[in-house]
Design a protein around this motif. Structure first.
Motif, short mmCIF file in Angstrom:
data_model
loop_
_atom_site.label_atom_id
_atom_site.label_comp_id
_atom_site.label_asym_id
_atom_site.label_seq_id
_atom_site.Cartn_x
_atom_site.Cartn_y
_atom_site.Cartn_z
N LYS A 77 0.84 -1.20 0.00
CA LYS A 77 0.00 0.00 0.00
C LYS A 77 0.88 1.26 0.00
N VAL A 78 0.62 2.13 -0.96
CA VAL A 78 1.36 3.39 -1.10
C VAL A 78 0.35 4.49 -1.34
N ASP A 79 0.60 5.67 -0.73
CA ASP A 79 -0.32 6.79 -1.00
C ASP A 79 0.34 7.82 -1.91
N LEU A 80 -0.50 8.65 -2.50
CA LEU A 80 -0.03 9.62 -3.50
C LEU A 80 0.97 10.63 -2.92
N PRO A 81 0.74 11.17 -1.69
CA PRO A 81 1.71 12.12 -1.13
C PRO A 81 3.12 11.53 -0.99
N ALA A 82 3.19 10.23 -0.68
CA ALA A 82 4.51 9.59 -0.51
C ALA A 82 5.26 9.54 -1.84
N VAL A 83 4.52 9.25 -2.92
CA VAL A 83 5.15 9.18 -4.24
C VAL A 83 5.60 10.58 -4.68
N LYS A 84 4.75 11.56 -4.42
CA LYS A 84 5.11 12.94 -4.78
C LYS A 84 6.35 13.41 -4.02
N LYS A 85 6.46 12.98 -2.77
CA LYS A 85 7.56 13.43 -1.91
C LYS A 85 8.91 12.96 -2.44
N ILE A 86 8.97 11.68 -2.85
CA ILE A 86 10.28 11.17 -3.28
C ILE A 86 10.73 11.73 -4.63
N THR A 87 9.80 12.28 -5.41
CA THR A 87 10.16 12.86 -6.71
C THR A 87 10.07 14.39 -6.69
N SER A 88 10.01 14.97 -5.49
CA SER A 88 9.96 16.44 -5.39
C SER A 88 11.26 17.00 -5.98
N GLY A 89 11.12 18.08 -6.70
CA GLY A 89 12.28 18.66 -7.38
C GLY A 89 12.41 18.19 -8.82
N MET A 90 11.66 17.14 -9.18
CA MET A 90 11.65 16.68 -10.57
C MET A 90 10.40 17.22 -11.27
N PRO A 91 10.49 17.53 -12.57
CA PRO A 91 9.32 18.06 -13.30
C PRO A 91 8.34 16.94 -13.66
N VAL A 92 7.63 16.45 -12.61
CA VAL A 92 6.70 15.34 -12.78
C VAL A 92 5.36 15.71 -12.16
N LYS A 93 4.27 15.39 -12.86
CA LYS A 93 2.93 15.56 -12.29
C LYS A 93 2.34 14.17 -12.06
N TRP A 94 1.89 13.94 -10.81
CA TRP A 94 1.37 12.62 -10.44
C TRP A 94 -0.16 12.63 -10.35
N GLU A 95 -0.77 11.52 -10.74
CA GLU A 95 -2.20 11.32 -10.50
C GLU A 95 -2.43 9.84 -10.19
N LEU A 96 -3.56 9.57 -9.56
CA LEU A 96 -3.86 8.20 -9.13
C LEU A 96 -5.15 7.71 -9.76
N ASP A 97 -5.07 6.59 -10.46
CA ASP A 97 -6.25 5.89 -10.94
C ASP A 97 -6.71 4.97 -9.82
N GLU A 98 -7.68 5.44 -9.03
CA GLU A 98 -8.07 4.72 -7.82
C GLU A 98 -8.72 3.37 -8.12
N LYS A 99 -9.40 3.28 -9.25
CA LYS A 99 -10.07 2.03 -9.60
C LYS A 99 -9.07 0.87 -9.73
N ASP A 100 -7.98 1.11 -10.46
CA ASP A 100 -6.99 0.06 -10.68
C ASP A 100 -5.75 0.21 -9.80
N GLN A 101 -5.76 1.24 -8.94
CA GLN A 101 -4.60 1.54 -8.10
C GLN A 101 -3.32 1.68 -8.93
N VAL A 102 -3.42 2.48 -9.99
CA VAL A 102 -2.28 2.77 -10.85
C VAL A 102 -1.84 4.21 -10.60
N PHE A 103 -0.56 4.41 -10.28
CA PHE A 103 0.01 5.74 -10.08
C PHE A 103 0.62 6.19 -11.41
#
Length: 338
Positions: free
Chosen positions: A262-288
């Motif tokens: 189990k991983v949440d979206l804020p945790a993924v955003k935190k480790i890539t902070s400083g990189m030009p990446v936009k994150w979104e979560l497909d909650e139905k399939d749990q795809v980041f």
């Protein structure tokens, strides 16, 4: 002669009649008609070198079929210059047709009620192909297209895929240096499409056959053509390498991650902070989903960072499809690719 096709300032106009409204208008139409001149092909110029495989693409009504009909001598241009195989298609008709092959996906050149091999024999006589030339060339064509079991069947008893393979063979009886294909894989299943594509690659390599392909199936273009000419409202809006089009116009990449734990979206955003990446979560399939530029170094850095931090179940890299890129071009109009 280096160019199989040379087109300069090519134009084809048609008269479009319009009816007046009302009973009075209908009565007036009996004596005088209103019409306007509509350019189906509007001053286009391009050339195709011998041995090239070129995709000629556009939406319905863009002018593709009208161009093909002028290039094959069926229609006479309103104005402009055409040379195909060093000839004027509509002025040197008899000599010219022996140097081209044409396959229209929605029209047949085979006789409906007779066996396929009888159609082949008739076409052999039409094109004045000797027995030796026919046997030498057509045995390989029949074998490669896997149509030998179909030769003694009437055309009307063939499936669409079987008929299209026979149509392609028929267009090649005289081994023409130039082949026009208008929607040759329309309505065909995947296996038949693959067989036709492999065959077209083979004759291009073996005989240096020039191929101009019009199709709505962009997977055909990607499989066969390095270059595309794109038409919109009768005008060429792009002429160049397919790869160049994709590299310059695709919007970016999407990285799809699925995790074992189990991983949440804020945790993924935190480790890539400083990189030009936009994150979104497909909650139905749990795809980041990471949205980022099409930059190989950046993609590698994001993947390495995420893999180091979390246990990965699956990773996919999705790029903008050719179909989406071309749809965007039509919405925006003409395009410049540097």
């Amino acid at each position: 002669m280096n160019n199989a096709i040379e087109v300069k300032g090519l134009r084809k106009e048609f008269k479009a009649y319009s009816s007046r409204s009302g009973l009075k208008g209908a009565f007036r139409d009996l004596f005088t008609r209103n019409y306007k001149v509509v350019p189906a092909v509007n001053d286009i110029s391009f050339s195709v070198k011998q041995g090239e495989m070129v995709g000629y693409i556009g939406e319905n009504g863009a002018g593709k079929s009208t161009t093909i009909k002028m290039l094959t001598g069926i229609l006479t241009p309103t104005s402009g210059h055409i040379r195909v195989n060093g000839m004027n298609p509509h002025k040197e008709r008899e000599r010219f047709v022996r140097t081209i092959g044409v396959v229209f996906g929605q029209r047949s050149q085979l006789w409906w009620d007779i066996a396929v091999q009888e159609s082949f024999r008739l076409l052999k006589k039409v094109y004045k192909v000797t027995d030796e030339q026919y046997d030498d060339h057509m045995q390989a064509v029949i074998r490669t297209l896997d149509i030998e079991p179909l030769l003694d069947k009437p055309v009307r008893k063939l499936s669409l895929g079987q008929r299209m393979r026979c149509e392609l063979a028929a267009a090649l009886i005289h081994n023409p240096p130039l082949l026009f294909l208008d929607e040759p894989t329309i309505g065909l299943d995947v296996l038949v499409k693959l067989k036709i594509r492999e065959f077209l690659k083979e004759i291009n390599q073996k005989y240096n056959t020039t191929i101009l392909l019009t199709t709505h199936d962009l997977s055909d273009i990607e499989a066969l053509c390095e270059r595309v000419v794109m038409l919109d409202e009768g005008k060429v809006i792009y002429d160049g390498a397919l790869n160049n089009l994709k590299e310059n116009l695709e919007d970016g990449k999407e990285l799809h991650f699925q995790f074992l734990e189990k991983v949440d979206l804020p945790a993924v955003k935190k480790i890539t902070s400083g990189m030009p990446v936009k994150w979104e979560l497909d909650e139905k399939d749990q795809v980041f989903i990471a949205n980022l530029e099409n930059d190989d170094l950046l993609i590698s850095q994001v993947i390495a960072t995420v893999v180091a931090a979390f246990k990965i179940k699956d990773i996919k890299i999705n790029e903008t499809s050719t179909e989406e890129i071309i749809r965007n071009i039509y919405e925006k109009g003409a395009v410049e690719v540097g």
